[in-house]
Design an enzyme around this catalytic site. Sequence first.
Site, short mmCIF file in Angstrom:
data_model
loop_
_atom_site.label_atom_id
_atom_site.label_comp_id
_atom_site.label_asym_id
_atom_site.label_seq_id
_atom_site.Cartn_x
_atom_site.Cartn_y
_atom_site.Cartn_z
CG ASP A 160 -2.13 0.89 1.02
OD1 ASP A 160 -2.20 1.54 -0.05
OD2 ASP A 160 -3.00 0.93 1.90
CB THR B 191 -5.66 -8.92 11.66
OG1 THR B 191 -6.88 -8.16 11.80
CG2 THR B 191 -4.52 -8.21 12.34
CG ASN C 43 -10.65 -1.72 9.43
OD1 ASN C 43 -10.93 -0.64 8.92
ND2 ASN C 43 -9.51 -2.34 9.18
NE ARG D 145 -13.93 -1.03 6.34
CZ ARG D 145 -12.72 -0.85 5.75
NH1 ARG D 145 -11.63 -1.20 6.37
NH2 ARG D 145 -12.64 -0.34 4.53
#
Lengths: 538, 59
Positions: free
Chosen positions: A128, A136, A191, A273
């Site tokens: 990224d 994860t 998240n 989320r």
Amino acid sequence: MVPMARAHPPVSPRDGTAPSALFPPGTVLRVMGLETEYGITAPGHPRVNPMLTSSQIVTTYARHCYGDQRTRWDYEVESPLRDARNVDAATADSPRQPDGRVDATAVGDTDPGLANVLLPNGARLYVDHAHPEYATPEVTTPREALIWDHAGDLIVTDAARLVAATPGLLPLQLYKNNTDGKGASYGTHENYLLARGTPFADIVTHLTGFLITRQVFTGAGRVGLGQDGRRPGFQISQRADFFETEVGLETTLRRPIINTRDEPHADAERYRRLHVIIGDATLGQIATLLKVGTTSLMLSMIEAGWLRDPLIPAQPVRALHEVSHDPVLRQLIALRDGRQLTALELQEHYCTAALAFIEHHQGPQESAWDPDTREVIDLWRAVLGGLAHDISGEASRIDWVAKQALLEGYRGRDGLSWDHPTLALVDLQWADLRADRGLALLLAQRGARARCVSDDEIARAVTEPPATTRAWFRGMCLARFPESIAAASWDSLIFDLPGEPSLQRVATLEPLRGTRAHVAGLFEGSATAAQLLAALRR
Amino acid sequence: MAGQTGRRITPSVPAAPAAAAPAVTTDTAAIDDLLAEIDAVLEENAEEFVKGFIQKGGQ
């Protein structure tokens, strides 16, 4: 797990779903995950392209898991429906290409910036920007989040070892930190899956003050003040100075305290989320556990409408920086209603509310509470109490306190000022992931850091998926039948079975379906991917 | 902020920690010992190494 019957509240009037997505309120349980962008360097070669070196980390590890053939590891696609050979979502199959070749993605071999792979532990490893990033698998407890997050540290360390052993590749060093001290920052994101009906305004109202002040136990510590670190000094957080606005979508510029990105990788009608981008990468177990656990509890209180007295900082961005720049924890934060409280006092308010919230849902007997929630609330209370009493006494549990103690040791012994390069090096090498070089890891080896999970649990999570989410199905498929999977993403797997005229898509939109309890029997009875799919359809 | 029960529980009274906190070293000899161990593993040229650690921004 908390018995649903005792803990479940009335259905929320907001949207007809339970207030807490999937789990009863009054707990730390939630579908969640962590992402870490690692710092990467090729010592002695400062001009080497970091996209190339990051890609070497990813592709080398992918080869380690799946062998040499590209289609055996290049599994992850952001939009499998678009990229995977015209798979028809309605019928879950589509014609095979004329040459019969499986080309799972539109990603070219020669573009190192887009290397990515899903791993047998259900995680994603990819490039990224200019960093290797590990996300994860989906987990359901803070303890699992800690275990699979720290397993990521082992995975990228293994990858670096494999790169170093590969002829023609430069040795690479990886760092679990969030800034180079020269103006660049790279993220560690959390998240959290929330009930879709949770009003976003409530999140902004109650989470802003929490995120600004949780750094007192989640901060990793940093030498230098300001984004470029030029002002000498020590601060609590790696990330704080890089945040410039209160609410927004961006993650690389004008970073917001509350990020509005909402891509649930699940049924968007039911879930949202929350993408929390403000946290520091933490090598300490307690800091990692508390970061996730307290935030999940806060979200549970917000979903349930429990918090009545909003603590809204008058100037959130300024307060964020001031708290980070105040390692004695005396800075007052001005609230909109005129109150002036320290970061610790705000945290004590949240912690007190959380205790009452847990009691309300799980009863007055602490011994009857679910163990995950109990662990988090006990530790939360303990570290707040410890910080209020004697900050240096928290060096075993809190990363910035441990780092500061080391830096003060050097300052005391060698008479160094805060702008001395040795202190910048100690800050940097704190996050070095090599077991024989990384200072945080060395302190842990000496027994100087508190822990709540074993090395074995973390080592197992390098190859095993968490049992409690769909990541178990994904990880097991990738471990057992890698040659049969054409593409995969968070919410689907696409199988390419020998002799079948079309690809077979298995959607995994519900995060809590595909757990070990749900599908272990199917794997036991299936010697091939074809048998597994047949069993799934029965 | 107190929730629906209205009970005030003071979090500054620590509960029994779920994970034992190892004792913090305060004596000078132990700190010197630790720093000596770290001296042995620190990158050799601090200034050069720190200068060379340049990252591109991320998220």
